[in-house]
Motif scaffolding. Structure first.
Motif, PDB file in Angstrom:
ATOM      1  N   ALA A   1      18.268 -57.562  -4.123  1.00  0.00           N
ATOM      2  CA  ALA A   1      19.902 -57.032  -3.967  1.00  0.00           C
ATOM      3  C   ALA A   1      20.345 -56.671  -2.606  1.00  0.00           C
ATOM      4  CB  ALA A   1      20.238 -56.035  -5.022  1.00  0.00           C
ATOM      5  N   LYS A   2      19.372 -55.657  -2.036  1.00  0.00           N
ATOM      6  CA  LYS A   2      19.762 -55.259  -0.823  1.00  0.00           C
ATOM      7  C   LYS A   2      19.820 -56.171   0.286  1.00  0.00           C
ATOM      8  CE  LYS A   2      18.809 -51.055  -0.163  1.00  0.00           C
ATOM      9  NZ  LYS A   2      18.188 -49.778  -0.406  1.00  0.00           N
ATOM     10  N   VAL A   3      18.723 -57.216   0.257  1.00  0.00           N
ATOM     11  CA  VAL A   3      18.687 -58.165   1.176  1.00  0.00           C
ATOM     12  C   VAL A   3      19.877 -59.142   0.958  1.00  0.00           C
ATOM     13  CG1 VAL A   3      17.516 -60.428   1.574  1.00  0.00           C
ATOM     14  CG2 VAL A   3      15.990 -58.492   1.122  1.00  0.00           C
ATOM     15  N   TYR A   4      20.427 -59.484  -0.219  1.00  0.00           N
ATOM     16  CA  TYR A   4      21.727 -60.164  -0.254  1.00  0.00           C
ATOM     17  C   TYR A   4      22.934 -59.452   0.155  1.00  0.00           C
ATOM     18  CZ  TYR A   4      19.402 -63.594  -3.404  1.00  0.00           C
ATOM     19  OH  TYR A   4      18.248 -64.540  -4.005  1.00  0.00           O
ATOM     20  N   LEU A   5      23.021 -58.228  -0.020  1.00  0.00           N
ATOM     21  CA  LEU A   5      24.109 -57.329   0.584  1.00  0.00           C
ATOM     22  C   LEU A   5      23.913 -57.612   2.152  1.00  0.00           C
ATOM     23  CD1 LEU A   5      24.588 -53.888  -1.226  1.00  0.00           C
ATOM     24  CD2 LEU A   5      25.931 -56.021  -1.247  1.00  0.00           C
ATOM     25  N   THR A   6      22.842 -57.295   2.699  1.00  0.00           N
ATOM     26  CA  THR A   6      22.726 -57.571   4.229  1.00  0.00           C
ATOM     27  C   THR A   6      23.333 -58.821   4.712  1.00  0.00           C
ATOM     28  OG1 THR A   6      20.747 -56.112   4.194  1.00  0.00           O
ATOM     29  CG2 THR A   6      21.075 -57.440   6.023  1.00  0.00           C
ATOM     30  N   ARG A   7      23.201 -59.906   3.838  1.00  0.00           N
ATOM     31  CA  ARG A   7      23.702 -61.352   4.246  1.00  0.00           C
ATOM     32  C   ARG A   7      25.072 -61.602   3.651  1.00  0.00           C
ATOM     33  NH1 ARG A   7      19.145 -65.855   4.066  1.00  0.00           N
ATOM     34  NH2 ARG A   7      20.420 -66.366   5.952  1.00  0.00           N
ATOM     35  N   GLN A   8      25.826 -60.561   3.131  1.00  0.00           N
ATOM     36  CA  GLN A   8      27.022 -60.427   2.502  1.00  0.00           C
ATOM     37  C   GLN A   8      27.083 -61.755   1.502  1.00  0.00           C
ATOM     38  OE1 GLN A   8      29.982 -60.861   5.724  1.00  0.00           O
ATOM     39  NE2 GLN A   8      29.395 -58.608   6.351  1.00  0.00           N
ATOM     40  N   ASN A   9      25.937 -61.901   0.725  1.00  0.00           N
ATOM     41  CA  ASN A   9      26.109 -62.932  -0.336  1.00  0.00           C
ATOM     42  C   ASN A   9      26.223 -61.940  -1.613  1.00  0.00           C
ATOM     43  OD1 ASN A   9      25.657 -64.805  -2.441  1.00  0.00           O
ATOM     44  ND2 ASN A   9      23.556 -65.417  -1.496  1.00  0.00           N
ATOM     45  N   TRP A  10      27.612 -61.660  -1.806  1.00  0.00           N
ATOM     46  CA  TRP A  10      27.874 -60.735  -2.783  1.00  0.00           C
ATOM     47  C   TRP A  10      27.578 -61.133  -4.268  1.00  0.00           C
ATOM     48  CZ3 TRP A  10      28.661 -57.131   0.453  1.00  0.00           C
ATOM     49  CH2 TRP A  10      29.106 -57.160   1.560  1.00  0.00           C
TER      50      TRP A  10
ATOM     51  N   ALA B   1      29.027 -54.884  -4.284  1.00  0.00           N
ATOM     52  CA  ALA B   1      28.916 -56.390  -4.492  1.00  0.00           C
ATOM     53  C   ALA B   1      30.209 -56.652  -5.306  1.00  0.00           C
ATOM     54  CB  ALA B   1      27.616 -56.814  -5.034  1.00  0.00           C
ATOM     55  N   ALA B   2      30.125 -56.120  -6.403  1.00  0.00           N
ATOM     56  CA  ALA B   2      31.430 -56.127  -7.408  1.00  0.00           C
ATOM     57  C   ALA B   2      32.609 -56.245  -6.775  1.00  0.00           C
ATOM     58  CB  ALA B   2      31.256 -55.448  -8.648  1.00  0.00           C
TER      59      ALA B   2
ATOM     60  N   GLN C   1      41.204 -53.168  -3.134  1.00  0.00           N
ATOM     61  CA  GLN C   1      39.756 -53.548  -2.710  1.00  0.00           C
ATOM     62  C   GLN C   1      39.303 -52.827  -1.429  1.00  0.00           C
ATOM     63  OE1 GLN C   1      39.049 -57.669  -1.130  1.00  0.00           O
ATOM     64  NE2 GLN C   1      37.462 -57.807  -2.601  1.00  0.00           N
ATOM     65  N   ALA C   2      40.377 -53.032  -0.468  1.00  0.00           N
ATOM     66  CA  ALA C   2      40.046 -52.235   0.950  1.00  0.00           C
ATOM     67  C   ALA C   2      39.694 -50.598   0.587  1.00  0.00           C
ATOM     68  CB  ALA C   2      41.048 -52.459   1.907  1.00  0.00           C
ATOM     69  N   GLN C   3      40.539 -49.930  -0.105  1.00  0.00           N
ATOM     70  CA  GLN C   3      40.223 -48.705  -0.281  1.00  0.00           C
ATOM     71  C   GLN C   3      39.127 -48.456  -1.096  1.00  0.00           C
ATOM     72  OE1 GLN C   3      44.025 -46.764  -1.996  1.00  0.00           O
ATOM     73  NE2 GLN C   3      45.333 -48.024  -0.866  1.00  0.00           N
ATOM     74  N   LEU C   4      38.676 -49.213  -1.953  1.00  0.00           N
ATOM     75  CA  LEU C   4      37.585 -48.871  -2.642  1.00  0.00           C
ATOM     76  C   LEU C   4      36.145 -48.971  -1.909  1.00  0.00           C
ATOM     77  CD1 LEU C   4      36.344 -48.178  -5.515  1.00  0.00           C
ATOM     78  CD2 LEU C   4      36.420 -50.751  -6.484  1.00  0.00           C
ATOM     79  N   ARG C   5      36.332 -50.148  -1.096  1.00  0.00           N
ATOM     80  CA  ARG C   5      35.407 -50.646  -0.224  1.00  0.00           C
ATOM     81  C   ARG C   5      34.863 -49.088   0.659  1.00  0.00           C
ATOM     82  NH1 ARG C   5      37.580 -54.489   2.951  1.00  0.00           N
ATOM     83  NH2 ARG C   5      36.603 -55.873   1.585  1.00  0.00           N
TER      84      ARG C   5
END
Length: 508
Positions: A232-241, A398-399, A438-442
Motif C-alpha cells: 500500500a505504501k509503495v502504491y501511495l508513493t506512485r500515486q496509484n490511489w 488513498a480513499a 477533498q482538498a481540505q481533507l487531504r
C-alpha cells in the motif's frame, strides 16, 4: 519487572552446524533466547517453517544491523525531515549534520552504509530464492518452499523500496551472481523498473505469506499483512490511489490488527509485537548477551547525559516545527517529545542541563529493564517499521484521493479511528473530523500522519511523494534544493567499486 512475550525467533546469522539444542525458555525478558536459535522443541526446524531458515534468518539479521537501521537510517529518514534536528553536540556527527543541512557529499559514510546494508539484504534474499529454486528434495514440504520464497521476496521488496526512495536509480539485482565482480558492474535501472520488481515481490508475499506465525516461536516474521501494508505504501508513493486503497483494505479486513494498544504503550518494551504491530524489526538482550542480538537504533537517539542519564548519543531530536504542530491537548505530543526537566512515560524526572532540551520519547526504554540488564543503551528495543495506524491513514489518504461520497466516508472513518485512540478517555480534544472537501481533507490527513507517526521515519518520504519537500524544508531553515535533495548521492565508494559503471545523481 514485568514479563512479556518470549522472543525465541531471533533473526540472526548462524551456522546450522553450530546449532545448540536449548532447553525451553522462561517467559522473563532476561531469559529470552536469541531469535533464530532453535530449541529442543523446534529442531531441526519448526512446524510451518523449513530448511531454508538459516538463510532467511541471516537476511532478517541485517535489518537490525548498523548499516540498515543505524545512524544512516535515522539521518536519512528523520534528521533530513522537518520533524527532527541532528541533536547531540554541535561538533558531534558531521556526517549526520550534512544530512540535516543538506550539505551532503558523495563521500558521506552514512549514505554508503545504507547502500551496503540494503544491498546486503537484497543479496541474502536472492540466496534464499536461489536455494528454493534449486531444491529438488522430495522431502521438502511444499509449504516451506512457498513461505521461504514469499518471505525472501518481502525482504527484497522492502530493501529495494528503501533503496529506490533513498537513491533513485539503483542496480536491479534479482539473482545470485557467481562472479562478484560482475555483480559490482551492474548498471543502474530506472526507478520504474525497480518499482515493478518491488510490486511483484510484495504481491507474491501478500498472497503467499501466512496471516500470522506462532507468536511464541516467530514474533517478527513477515506476514501477509506486512506485505500488503508495505505494498500500500509503495502504491501511495506512485500515486496509484485505487491500488493503495485496496492493499490497505486487505490489511484492515484481515482482522489481525487493531488499535486496542494505548498510544502510550505502543513504544514500550511491553508494547512490542502488539495488535498495533504490522511489522517491526526484532531485538533482544540478556545479562550475558546485552548487545549481540540487538540494534543501536534506540541508543543512537537516547538521552545524552551523565550517570544514569547516559542513555545514548542524543541524535535525532524533535524539532521546534514538530513541537508546534500538535493540536491543543494532543497526548501524542508528550509521548513523542521527552523534555529536559520533564517526566518520562515511566515516571522519571529528566535532568536539566543536557546538551539538548528535547529527545525522542518513542525510543526511551524502561528504567526497570535497564537496571535488570545493567545496561543503559537499550539495544533490546524493537524498531517499529509499519504500524496499523499507518495502514489506516494510508487507506484514508488513498480513499480521499479516489474520491466519491462512499470513499470520503470511508476515509473519515479510518482517520477518526486513529484520532479516537489518540484522545483516549480525555474529553474535548481531537474531535472527529467532518470535513468532506477533498482538498481540505487531504491536508487534514497529511497533518494526522505527521503527528501520529512523528519521529518514526515516515515524514521525509511523505514530503517527497507529496511534492512539497522543497517548500516545507526550506521554510524549516534547511538548505534543500528541489530536484536534487530528494535523493542521496550515489556513494563515491560504490562508483569506484563499479569502475565507473554507476552514475552519480543529478546535482552531486
Amino acid at each position: 519487572m514485568k514479563t512479556f512475550n518470549n522472543k525465541n525467533f531471533c533473526l540472526m546469522l548462524f551456522s546450522i552446524a553450530a546449532i545448540t539444542l536449548l532447553a525451553s525458555c522462561k517467559k522473563s525478558f532476561l531469559d529470552r533466547d536469541p531469535q533464530g536459535t532453535y530449541t529442543s522443541d523446534t529442531y531441526p526446524y519448526p512446524k510451518g517453517s523449513g530448511p531454508f531458515d538459516s538463510e532467511i534468518f541471516a537476511t532478517y539479521d541485517i535489518l537490525r544491523s548498523y548499516d540498515a537501521s543505524g545512524s544512516g537510517f535515522i539521518a536519512a529518514t528523520g534528521i533530513r525531515s522537518d520533524d527532527a534536528d541532528k541533536g547531540s553536540t554541535p561538533t558531534d556527527g558531521p556526517t549526520s549534520l550534512e544530512m540535516d543541512n543538506f550539505n551532503i557529499t558523495t563521500s558521506n559514510v552514512l549514505a554508503n552504509d545504507l547502500w551496503r546494508g540494503y544491498f546486503n539484504i537484497v543479496n541474502k534474499s536472492n540466496i534464499v530464492l536461489d536455494k528454493v529454486a534449486k531444491d529438488l528434495d522430495p522431502g521438502t514440504p511444499a509449504e516451506s518452499k512457498v513461505f521461504a520464497e514469499a518471505e525472501a521476496k518481502f525482504l527484497r521488496g522492502y530493501a529495494y523500496f528503501m533503496l529506490v526512495r533513498l537513491f533513485g536509480r539503483v542496480p536491479l539485482i534479482d539473482k545470485v551472481f557467481d562472479d562478484p565482480v560482475a555483480q559490482s558492474n551492474v548498471a543502474q535501472s530506472e526507478p520504474a523498473a525497480t518499482y515493478t520488481l518491488i510490486e511483484s515481490d510484495l504481491q507474491f508475499a501478500g498472497t503467499n505469506l501466512p496471516l500470522s506465525w506462532d507468536p511464541s516461536k516467530f514474533p517478527g516474521r513477515a506476514t501477509r499483512g506486512a506485505a500488503n501494508g508495505l505494498l500500500a505504501k509503495v502504491y501511495l508513493t506512485r500515486q496509484n490511489w485505487a491500488a493503495a486503497q485496496s492493499a490497505a483494505n486487505l490489511v484492515i479486513t484481515s482482522q489481525q490488527y487493531n488499535l486496542s494498544t494505548p498510544y502510550d504503550d505502543i513504544f514500550k518494551e511491553t508494547g512490542e509485537n502488539s495488535k498495533e504491530s504490522v511489522f517491526e524489526i526484532q531485538a533482544t538482550a540478556n545479562l550475558t548477551e546485552k548487545r549481540s542480538f540487538g540494534s543501536q537504533f534506540a541508543s543512537i537517539q537516547g538521552v545524552r547525559g551523565t550517570g544514569i542519564w547516559n542513555l545514548g548519543w542524543g541524535f535525532n531530536i524533535p524539532s521546534p516545527q514538530l513541537e508546534g504542530t500538535y493540536e491543543t491537548g494532543d497526548p501524542r505530543k508528550a509521548r513523542t517529545i521527552l523534555y529536559a526537566g520533564g517526566t518520562s512515560v515511566f515516571g522519571e524526572v529528566v535532568p536539566t542541563g543536557l546538551p539538548n532540551t528535547r529527545y525522542n520519547h518513542k525510543v526511551h526504554s524502561n528504567p526497570a529493564t535497564r537496571n535488570a540488564l545493567l545496561d543503559n543503551f537499550s539495544y533490546w528495543m524493537n524498531i517499529r517499521i509499519l504500524r496499523y495506524a499507518d495502514v489506516l491513514l494510508m487507506y484514508a489518504e488513498a480513499a480521499n484521493e479516489v474520491g466519491g461520497t462512499a470513499n470520503t466516508t470511508a476515509a473519515l472513518d479510518a482517520l477518526n479511528s486513529v484520532r479516537k485512540r489518540a484522545r483516549g478517555t480525555t474529553p474535548g480534544i481531537l474531535p472527529d473530523i467532518t470535513v468532506t472537501d477533498q482538498a481540505q481533507l487531504r491536508e487534514i490527513i497529511r497533518h494526522e500522519r505527521r503527528v501520529e507517526l512523528a519521529m518514526e521515519h515516515e515524514r521525509f518520504f511523505d514530503l517527497v511523494r507529496w511534492g512539497i519537500a522543497g517548500q516545507v524544508l526550506q521554510n524549516a531553515g534547511k538548505n534543500f534544493v528541489t530536484g536534487k535533495h530528494e535523493l542521496l548521492p550515489i556513494p563515491f565508494a560504490q562508483i569506484e567499486i563499479s569502475k565507473g559503471v554507476l552514475k552519480q545523481n543529478f546535482g552531486y
